[in-house]
Structures are given as structure tokens and as C-alpha cells.
Write a protein that holds these residues in place. Structure first.
Motif, PDB file in Angstrom:
ATOM      1  N   TYR A 213       0.831  -1.195   0.000  1.00  0.00           N
ATOM      2  CA  TYR A 213       0.000   0.000   0.000  1.00  0.00           C
ATOM      3  C   TYR A 213       0.867   1.246   0.000  1.00  0.00           C
ATOM      4  N   SER A 214       0.409   2.299  -0.673  1.00  0.00           N
ATOM      5  CA  SER A 214       1.004   3.630  -0.526  1.00  0.00           C
ATOM      6  C   SER A 214      -0.136   4.633  -0.448  1.00  0.00           C
ATOM      7  N   ASP A 215       0.060   5.683   0.340  1.00  0.00           N
ATOM      8  CA  ASP A 215      -1.063   6.533   0.723  1.00  0.00           C
ATOM      9  C   ASP A 215      -1.339   7.673  -0.238  1.00  0.00           C
ATOM     10  N   THR A 216      -0.505   7.887  -1.250  1.00  0.00           N
ATOM     11  CA  THR A 216      -0.745   8.932  -2.239  1.00  0.00           C
ATOM     12  C   THR A 216      -0.396   8.407  -3.619  1.00  0.00           C
ATOM     13  N   PRO A 217      -1.056   8.897  -4.667  1.00  0.00           N
ATOM     14  CA  PRO A 217      -0.630   8.548  -6.028  1.00  0.00           C
ATOM     15  C   PRO A 217       0.819   8.978  -6.245  1.00  0.00           C
ATOM     16  N   GLY A 218       1.642   8.070  -6.725  1.00  0.00           N
ATOM     17  CA  GLY A 218       3.057   8.395  -6.884  1.00  0.00           C
ATOM     18  C   GLY A 218       3.852   8.266  -5.613  1.00  0.00           C
ATOM     19  N   ASN A 219       3.146   8.038  -4.465  1.00  0.00           N
ATOM     20  CA  ASN A 219       3.838   7.780  -3.199  1.00  0.00           C
ATOM     21  C   ASN A 219       4.889   8.850  -2.920  1.00  0.00           C
ATOM     22  N   ARG A 220       4.439  10.090  -2.648  1.00  0.00           N
ATOM     23  CA  ARG A 220       5.341  11.241  -2.587  1.00  0.00           C
ATOM     24  C   ARG A 220       6.317  11.207  -1.417  1.00  0.00           C
ATOM     25  N   THR A 221       6.021  10.467  -0.380  1.00  0.00           N
ATOM     26  CA  THR A 221       6.903  10.358   0.792  1.00  0.00           C
ATOM     27  C   THR A 221       7.350  11.719   1.328  1.00  0.00           C
ATOM     28  N   ASP A 222       6.413  12.661   1.449  1.00  0.00           N
ATOM     29  CA  ASP A 222       6.747  13.980   1.987  1.00  0.00           C
ATOM     30  C   ASP A 222       7.430  13.918   3.354  1.00  0.00           C
ATOM     31  N   PRO A 223       7.017  13.013   4.273  1.00  0.00           N
ATOM     32  CA  PRO A 223       7.701  12.983   5.570  1.00  0.00           C
ATOM     33  C   PRO A 223       9.203  12.752   5.445  1.00  0.00           C
ATOM     34  N   LEU A 224       9.621  11.936   4.483  1.00  0.00           N
ATOM     35  CA  LEU A 224      11.044  11.684   4.282  1.00  0.00           C
ATOM     36  C   LEU A 224      11.701  12.806   3.503  1.00  0.00           C
ATOM     37  N   TYR A 225      11.083  13.235   2.414  1.00  0.00           N
ATOM     38  CA  TYR A 225      11.707  14.220   1.542  1.00  0.00           C
ATOM     39  C   TYR A 225      11.805  15.601   2.186  1.00  0.00           C
ATOM     40  N   PHE A 226      10.790  15.982   2.959  1.00  0.00           N
ATOM     41  CA  PHE A 226      10.751  17.338   3.501  1.00  0.00           C
ATOM     42  C   PHE A 226      10.543  17.401   5.008  1.00  0.00           C
ATOM     43  N   GLY A 227      10.189  16.267   5.615  1.00  0.00           N
ATOM     44  CA  GLY A 227       9.833  16.296   7.027  1.00  0.00           C
ATOM     45  C   GLY A 227      10.900  15.814   7.980  1.00  0.00           C
ATOM     46  N   GLY A 228      12.023  15.326   7.440  1.00  0.00           N
ATOM     47  CA  GLY A 228      13.104  14.905   8.310  1.00  0.00           C
ATOM     48  C   GLY A 228      12.928  13.528   8.910  1.00  0.00           C
ATOM     49  N   SER A 229      11.992  12.719   8.394  1.00  0.00           N
ATOM     50  CA  SER A 229      11.911  11.339   8.861  1.00  0.00           C
ATOM     51  C   SER A 229      12.992  10.511   8.176  1.00  0.00           C
ATOM     52  N   THR A 230      13.068   9.228   8.492  1.00  0.00           N
ATOM     53  CA  THR A 230      14.131   8.379   7.962  1.00  0.00           C
ATOM     54  C   THR A 230      13.566   7.353   6.983  1.00  0.00           C
TER      55      THR A 230
END
Length: 450
Positions: A250-267
Motif C-alpha cells: 500500500y502507498s497513501d498517495t498517487p506516486g507515493n510522494r513520501t513527503d515525511p522523508l523528503y521534507f519532514g526529516g523522517s528516515t
């Protein structure tokens, strides 16, 4: 009595739910500000520090004009007014960039490591000292090779809107038989100025998997190490499933943007590896950053001994940096900074069947066919998909064997084995604008002969 009790319970329950709705909106707004600040800090840090690493410069004003405009809503409305500060060490090297975003919270911060580029700290994260030795700056960049004849016309059109309304080209380059036929750059860019590759990094990741296979340190047919126990079907997901965007997760957005990792500082660990299964592995195409990140994690032990920097050095990609999260895991779904010339060298490696100029094989025999074969489930739309590369097998007028690395905001490496051609286009296309890479490829190929 029971009915009245239920009614009372429902009444009391409704008030917190209404308040929760308002609170969630406030939380979302606050989180958007945190993401916008992280975006700004990271792009200022990476664009400026990586350019200086290559012996050239970018200004904050240039980054604001190119990288920080045309980004997705609602971040685009927030980044411009956020105050920032650039800190440098005693040698004048960029140390970190911080961006203020909320009262009572530490600024969002991206920290620079001379060897690894920039990474952003978690929200409200505290920096720790980074002690690295500045690498030798790249020198001796050859002068720009101007395109000649009809090719010059295609290049000139690329800097307008002939290939897409609203598109903004920063660099174009064409190479045939290993020779540079021409290149052109926007005013703020040049041969030594790197840009973020965005999802072109996925093709770099697939290539690094190939190098691990060639060393005998990986096998794409084997499980990728996902899942928690023997009764967890995710344990059956292979590296090949991941490279072909067919993990079934599963991914929660089309294209799976992974904002928490790219811009939110998650790992990478907390963002990409633990999504549940919703399809059988290998049955459904779902473009997902998480799949590439998991494939890279699967060869993590190999990358410890053979990091991306070693690979870049062997190819002569000296102006390229693969960045990491704050724990040191590579974000090879997006966060690589590179130049048009360096990306052309990656394309040339595939034209050379994975063999370096000195005769050393660094990709397995047949790897070109592997990454460019539509062997997995296919996406809808204009392009097919191989293993970490897009396929132009549906594009009229383009050789059927053409495949490409493609990334957000208009990053492309087009590889045409039958013509021994590599075409690179870099851009900072705003959200909603799309550069027609198939049409550009057709025109460049046609005009090479004129």
C-alpha cells in the motif's frame, strides 16, 4: 434507560469529534509549515553546497527563482516568506541552513557534510557536530560545446515552450558514439552546476543494484528482507518486484510522494519499509518511492563497502553526490545531485553494456536488457516500465529499444542503444507543466543527421 444512556453517550462523544476536526485542520496547517520550511532548508543547503563542491556557485536568489517556485501546494504559498539563515564554518564552507517556521519550535535545519551532501534533521531536531574534511574541488571543466546545425534549433526550442506550456529548461545535452554533440544551459546553470535528480535517482539505484549483483553481493530474484515473520507474505517480495514497482504494498498517495522523508526529516526506516500488502507481489504496478527505497535497503551491506561515491568516481561522475537521511541511509529514490554531463556518463555506461573504458565490467551481462524489459505489470499511460527505468516503447517515431530515467520537474536521461545515443534534459518545471520528452527525443535524433 438503556436508550437514553446511548443517546447521552452519543451526545458527549460528538463534542470531542467536532473539536478534533478543528484540531486536525490546525495540525495539518502546522505540519504543512514544517514541511515547507524543511523543503526550503534542504534545497538551499544542497543547491549551494553541492555547487560549491564542484567549484562553482549558486545564490539564494537563484535557488528561490528556480527550485523554490512552482512546487506543490500548499508548500508553494509558504516557502517564500519563511526567514532563513545560512551558517558557514571557519573555512567558509557551508555548515547548515535553518528556516524559521513556528514560535517555540527550533528552526527546520539541513546540515552539510562535505562527503555526503546535505541531510535534514527531524522536526525540532538538534544538530550534532559534523567533522569532515573538505574534498578537493572539481577543476578543469571543459568549455561548453555548442550544438551545430539543426540540432541547435531543437536545443533552442527546448528553452521555450515548444515541448510543453510553462516548462522551464535548465540544461540539454546530446551525445552519440560517446562524443558530446552539444549542450546548452540556462543563465544560472552550467556544466558544473548540479541539480536534484528527483526520480532519476531511481535509475541510479537500479544501477547500483546491478553493481552489487555483478559483485555477487545481491540477487534480484531473492527476497528483499521485508516482512516481520514467516507468516508475513511481505517476506516473499523480491528485489525484482521492488525495482519493477510491483511489491504489492500500500502507498497513501498517487506516486507515493513520501513527503515525511523528503521534507519532514523522517528516515528511510520509519517511512518506507513497513507498509502493508494489498496485492500479491509481482501482480500490480504501483509507482512508489517506497519500493526503490526498500530495494536500496536490501543491498545496504553492499553499499557500506561500495558506496555510491565509489561508483560515481569510477564513471567519472565527479560532480554527483548521493545524499542521505539524518541516520545515514541513502535516499536513492530522489535525493541525488548531479550535472547534465555526469548523467550522460550514466547513460553511456548502458550503451557500453555495463563495461568501463578500461574494459572492467561493473554491470552483469544482460543487465541492459533486464532494466529495459517490460517483464513486470505495466503502467497505464504513454510509457512502459522496466526495472528502475521507463520505456519509450509506446512513443511513435522513437526507436523501440529506447529507455529512460525520468524525474520530477523534468529530469531525463534518454538512452537509445540502437543509435548509440544519450540525450539529457534538465528542468525546473512547475507543478502541472510537463515536458514532452518523446517529441524532444524524436527531434534531436532527426536533427543529429542534419
Amino acid at each position: 434507560m438503556i436508550r437514553h444512556a446511548f443517546a447521552a453517550a452519543a451526545l458527549f462523544a460528538s463534542a470531542p469529534l467536532a473539536a478534533q476536526s478543528t484540531t486536525q485542520e490546525q495540525l495539518d496547517d502546522r505540519y504543512d509549515r514544517a514541511l515547507a520550511a524543511g523543503y526550503k532548508a534542504l534545497f538551499l543547503c544542497s543547491a549551494i553546497a553541492n555547487a560549491e563542491r564542484n567549484g562553482t556557485t549558486r545564490t539564494p536568489e537563484s535557488v528561490a527563482q528556480w527550485e523554490l517556485t512552482g512546487i506543490q501546494a500548499p508548500l508553494d504559498e509558504l516557502v517564500g516568506d519563511m526567514p532563513y539563515q545560512i551558517a558557514r564554518d571557519g573555512d567558509g564552507e557551508l555548515a547548515n541552513v535553518s528556516v524559521t517556521w513556528a514560535d517555540g519550535m527550533r528552526p527546520r535545519m539541513a546540515v552539510h557534510n562535505s562527503k555526503m551532501g546535505c541531510s535534514q534533521l527531524p522536526i525540532d531536531g538538534v544538530p550534532v557536530p559534523i567533522v569532515t574534511k573538505r574534498p578537493a574541488l572539481a577543476t578543469g571543466h571543459a568549455p561548453v560545446v555548442a550544438p551545430q546545425g539543426a540540432l541547435a534549433g531543437s536545443f533552442s526550442q527546448a528553452f521555450g515552450e515548444a515541448y510543453g506550456a510553462g516548462t522551464r529548461t535548465t540544461a540539454v545535452l546530446a551525445m552519440r558514439d560517446g562524443a558530446l554533440l552539444g549542450e546548452a544551459y540556462a543563465a544560472d546553470f552550467g556544466p558544473a552546476v548540479p541539480q536534484r535528480t528527483w526520480s532519476v535517482a531511481k535509475s541510479i539505484a537500479a544501477t547500483l543494484v546491478g553493481t552489487a549483483v555483478q559483485r555477487g553481493e545481491a540477487d534480484v530474484a531473492k527476497p528483499a528482507g521485508l516482512g516481520l515473520f514467516v507468516n508475513d507474505r511481505r517476506e516473499q517480495i523480491t528485489v525484482d518486484n521492488l525495482l519493477r514497482m510491483a511489491s504489492g504494498r500500500y502507498s497513501d498517495t498517487p506516486g507515493n510522494r513520501t513527503d515525511p522523508l523528503y521534507f519532514g526529516g523522517s528516515t528511510v526506516e520509519e517511512t518506507a519499509l513497513h507498509w502493508p500488502l494489498v496485492h500479491l507481489p509481482g501482480t500490480v504496478f504501483r509507482y512508489a518511492n517506497n519500493d526503490t527505497l526498500a530495494a536500496v535497503k536490501a543491498i545496504g551491506a553492499s553499499l557500506e563497502d561500495h558506496p555510491p561515491a565509489e561508483f560515481f568516481s569510477r564513471l567519472g561522475m565527479h560532480d554527483t553526490v548521493a545524499e542521505t537521511d539524518w541516520r545515514g541511509d541513502y535516499i536513492l529514490s530522489s535525493q541525488v545531485w548531479s550535472t547534465a554531463r555526469d548523467l550522460a556518463k550514466l547513460g553511456q555506461l548502458y550503451l557500453d553494456e555495463g563495461v568501463l573504458g578500461d574494459g572492467t565490467r561493473i554491470l552483469p551481462e544482460g543487465w541492459v536488457e533486464y532494466v529495459s524489459a517490460p517483464s513486470g505489470p505495466q503502467p497505464d499511460g504513454s510509457f512502459g516500465y522496466g526495472a528502475g527505468f521507463w520505456l519509450l516503447n509506446k512513443s511513435e517515431g522513437v526507436p523501440a529499444d529506447t529507455f529512460a530515467a525520468m524525474g520530477n520537474r523534468g529530469q531525463f536521461i534518454v538512452i537509445v542503444p540502437s543509435l548509440n545515443v544519450v540525450i539529457v534534459r534538465r528542468g525546473e518545471d512547475p507543478t502541472g507543466s510537463r515536458f514532452d520528452i518523446a517529441a524532444f527525443t524524436r527531434d534531436v535524433i532527426e536533427n543529429m543527421a542534419n
